[in-house]
Scaffold this motif. Sequence first.
Motif, mmCIF file in Angstrom:
data_model
loop_
_atom_site.group_PDB
_atom_site.id
_atom_site.type_symbol
_atom_site.label_atom_id
_atom_site.label_comp_id
_atom_site.label_asym_id
_atom_site.label_seq_id
_atom_site.Cartn_x
_atom_site.Cartn_y
_atom_site.Cartn_z
ATOM 1 N N ARG A 93 0.821 -1.201 0.000
ATOM 2 C CA ARG A 93 0.000 0.000 0.000
ATOM 3 C C ARG A 93 0.860 1.258 0.000
ATOM 4 O O ARG A 93 1.808 1.371 0.778
ATOM 5 C CB ARG A 93 -0.896 -0.011 1.241
ATOM 6 C CG ARG A 93 -1.841 1.169 1.375
ATOM 7 C CD ARG A 93 -2.757 0.985 2.577
ATOM 8 N NE ARG A 93 -2.005 0.983 3.813
ATOM 9 C CZ ARG A 93 -1.828 2.053 4.586
ATOM 10 N NH1 ARG A 93 -2.331 3.240 4.214
ATOM 11 N NH2 ARG A 93 -1.145 1.961 5.713
ATOM 12 N N GLU A 94 0.530 2.212 -0.888
ATOM 13 C CA GLU A 94 1.233 3.498 -0.885
ATOM 14 C C GLU A 94 0.766 4.297 0.319
ATOM 15 O O GLU A 94 -0.434 4.516 0.497
ATOM 16 C CB GLU A 94 0.939 4.273 -2.171
ATOM 17 C CG GLU A 94 1.650 5.612 -2.232
ATOM 18 C CD GLU A 94 1.326 6.397 -3.486
ATOM 19 O OE1 GLU A 94 0.465 7.294 -3.396
ATOM 20 O OE2 GLU A 94 1.918 6.101 -4.540
ATOM 21 N N VAL A 95 1.718 4.731 1.143
ATOM 22 C CA VAL A 95 1.361 5.479 2.346
ATOM 23 C C VAL A 95 1.722 6.958 2.256
ATOM 24 O O VAL A 95 1.176 7.772 2.999
ATOM 25 C CB VAL A 95 2.005 4.852 3.603
ATOM 26 C CG1 VAL A 95 1.416 3.493 3.876
ATOM 27 C CG2 VAL A 95 3.516 4.783 3.484
ATOM 28 N N TYR A 96 2.623 7.324 1.351
ATOM 29 C CA TYR A 96 3.010 8.723 1.234
ATOM 30 C C TYR A 96 3.640 8.964 -0.134
ATOM 31 O O TYR A 96 4.401 8.137 -0.630
ATOM 32 C CB TYR A 96 4.011 9.095 2.334
ATOM 33 C CG TYR A 96 4.396 10.563 2.345
ATOM 34 C CD1 TYR A 96 3.472 11.551 2.680
ATOM 35 C CD2 TYR A 96 5.689 10.963 2.040
ATOM 36 C CE1 TYR A 96 3.822 12.883 2.704
ATOM 37 C CE2 TYR A 96 6.050 12.301 2.068
ATOM 38 C CZ TYR A 96 5.108 13.261 2.396
ATOM 39 O OH TYR A 96 5.454 14.590 2.404
ATOM 40 N N LYS A 97 3.286 10.106 -0.719
ATOM 41 C CA LYS A 97 3.849 10.481 -2.023
ATOM 42 C C LYS A 97 4.100 11.986 -2.010
ATOM 43 O O LYS A 97 3.245 12.759 -1.587
ATOM 44 C CB LYS A 97 2.861 10.128 -3.136
ATOM 45 C CG LYS A 97 3.300 10.551 -4.524
ATOM 46 C CD LYS A 97 2.245 10.150 -5.545
ATOM 47 C CE LYS A 97 2.589 10.645 -6.929
ATOM 48 N NZ LYS A 97 1.546 10.280 -7.913
ATOM 49 N N VAL A 98 5.281 12.382 -2.462
ATOM 50 C CA VAL A 98 5.614 13.801 -2.546
ATOM 51 C C VAL A 98 6.325 14.070 -3.868
ATOM 52 O O VAL A 98 7.149 13.272 -4.309
ATOM 53 C CB VAL A 98 6.479 14.247 -1.341
ATOM 54 C CG1 VAL A 98 7.792 13.484 -1.280
ATOM 55 C CG2 VAL A 98 6.732 15.746 -1.361
ATOM 56 N N SER A 99 5.957 15.175 -4.515
ATOM 57 C CA SER A 99 6.582 15.577 -5.780
ATOM 58 C C SER A 99 7.072 17.015 -5.676
ATOM 59 O O SER A 99 6.380 17.863 -5.111
ATOM 60 C CB SER A 99 5.582 15.483 -6.938
ATOM 61 O OG SER A 99 5.133 14.166 -7.103
ATOM 62 N N ALA A 100 8.251 17.273 -6.224
ATOM 63 C CA ALA A 100 8.807 18.626 -6.265
ATOM 64 C C ALA A 100 9.114 18.967 -7.717
ATOM 65 O O ALA A 100 9.557 18.108 -8.482
ATOM 66 C CB ALA A 100 10.076 18.715 -5.417
ATOM 67 N N ALA A 101 8.883 20.224 -8.093
ATOM 68 C CA ALA A 101 9.138 20.670 -9.465
ATOM 69 C C ALA A 101 9.761 22.054 -9.442
ATOM 70 O O ALA A 101 9.381 22.915 -8.642
ATOM 71 C CB ALA A 101 7.839 20.692 -10.268
ATOM 72 N N SER A 102 10.736 22.265 -10.326
ATOM 73 C CA SER A 102 11.360 23.577 -10.468
ATOM 74 C C SER A 102 11.734 23.793 -11.926
ATOM 75 O O SER A 102 11.803 22.845 -12.706
ATOM 76 C CB SER A 102 12.606 23.697 -9.579
ATOM 77 O OG SER A 102 13.624 22.849 -10.058
ATOM 78 N N SER A 103 11.990 25.040 -12.279
ATOM 79 C CA SER A 103 12.373 25.386 -13.658
ATOM 80 C C SER A 103 13.656 26.207 -13.640
ATOM 81 O O SER A 103 13.882 27.004 -12.729
ATOM 82 C CB SER A 103 11.273 26.197 -14.342
ATOM 83 O OG SER A 103 10.101 25.439 -14.468
ATOM 84 N N ASP A 104 14.482 25.994 -14.660
ATOM 85 C CA ASP A 104 15.683 26.801 -14.840
ATOM 86 C C ASP A 104 16.120 26.683 -16.292
ATOM 87 O O ASP A 104 15.378 26.185 -17.128
ATOM 88 C CB ASP A 104 16.793 26.398 -13.857
ATOM 89 C CG ASP A 104 17.253 24.952 -14.025
ATOM 90 O OD1 ASP A 104 17.086 24.377 -15.132
ATOM 91 O OD2 ASP A 104 17.781 24.381 -13.061
ATOM 92 N N ARG A 105 17.330 27.123 -16.575
ATOM 93 C CA ARG A 105 17.819 27.068 -17.953
ATOM 94 C C ARG A 105 18.960 26.074 -18.115
ATOM 95 O O ARG A 105 19.759 26.183 -19.021
ATOM 96 C CB ARG A 105 18.248 28.468 -18.407
ATOM 97 C CG ARG A 105 17.076 29.418 -18.407
ATOM 98 C CD ARG A 105 17.271 30.602 -19.311
ATOM 99 N NE ARG A 105 16.056 31.387 -19.337
ATOM 100 C CZ ARG A 105 15.021 31.121 -20.125
ATOM 101 N NH1 ARG A 105 15.054 30.109 -20.943
ATOM 102 N NH2 ARG A 105 13.941 31.877 -20.081
ATOM 103 N N ASP A 106 19.044 25.096 -17.233
ATOM 104 C CA ASP A 106 20.098 24.085 -17.279
ATOM 105 C C ASP A 106 19.470 22.726 -17.555
ATOM 106 O O ASP A 106 18.643 22.249 -16.785
ATOM 107 C CB ASP A 106 20.842 24.063 -15.943
ATOM 108 C CG ASP A 106 22.124 23.250 -16.001
ATOM 109 O OD1 ASP A 106 22.211 22.325 -16.840
ATOM 110 O OD2 ASP A 106 23.041 23.533 -15.210
ATOM 111 N N ALA A 107 19.845 22.086 -18.647
ATOM 112 C CA ALA A 107 19.268 20.797 -19.033
ATOM 113 C C ALA A 107 19.837 19.628 -18.242
ATOM 114 O O ALA A 107 19.319 18.517 -18.322
ATOM 115 C CB ALA A 107 19.502 20.557 -20.526
#
Length: 198
Positions: free
Chosen positions: A136-150
Amino acid sequence: MKAILICAVLAAASLTGCAGLNANVHTANPSAALQGERTYTIARMPSQDAGADHPQFETMLHDELAKNGLVDTADKPAHYLLSIAYATRPAAVGVGTKDCAPGVCERSPEAPFSLFGGRAYQHTLTLRFFERSSGREVYKVSAASSDRDADPLHAMPLLVKSALAKFPFDAPPEWRVKLRTEKTGGVPEVVSVKPLQP
């Protein structure tokens, strides 16, 4: 026309770092407390085993998880399985306006020109904790950011710090994490963690 150009310039400036480092964080199962023994094993996909950047990424992640009292048991049985997913892709830049006829002012998937000589990239990280015994999945977290570096390795410290800035994040599910780095280019440091207003 001036207003549209000003908005485009401001959007580009925020991607170049003028506004500082920040990431948006989204959680599923907010307020979920991880019950039981705080041990984990990373469940890798074959592509991650073969990826040259994955070991460096896991090292960063181990360090931050240890600060939150989680112990990697490696090959021994653990209470949680940790699934890691991350990606870097070109970010779409669009300008929305009011009072446009349908079909005339629709957003394009990519910017028609390159602002300030560089393309924008979106970096994402998702961590999912599963109970080993039940699956069972008990916790999920996602982070997102933007920049100009691939380069995904460049974004990883920021994403890891953001995703684990609070562990676990409680309600509401949407947060903004602001960070700063030393002028010498050290590890990002969390400045503030605030819920995003709906």
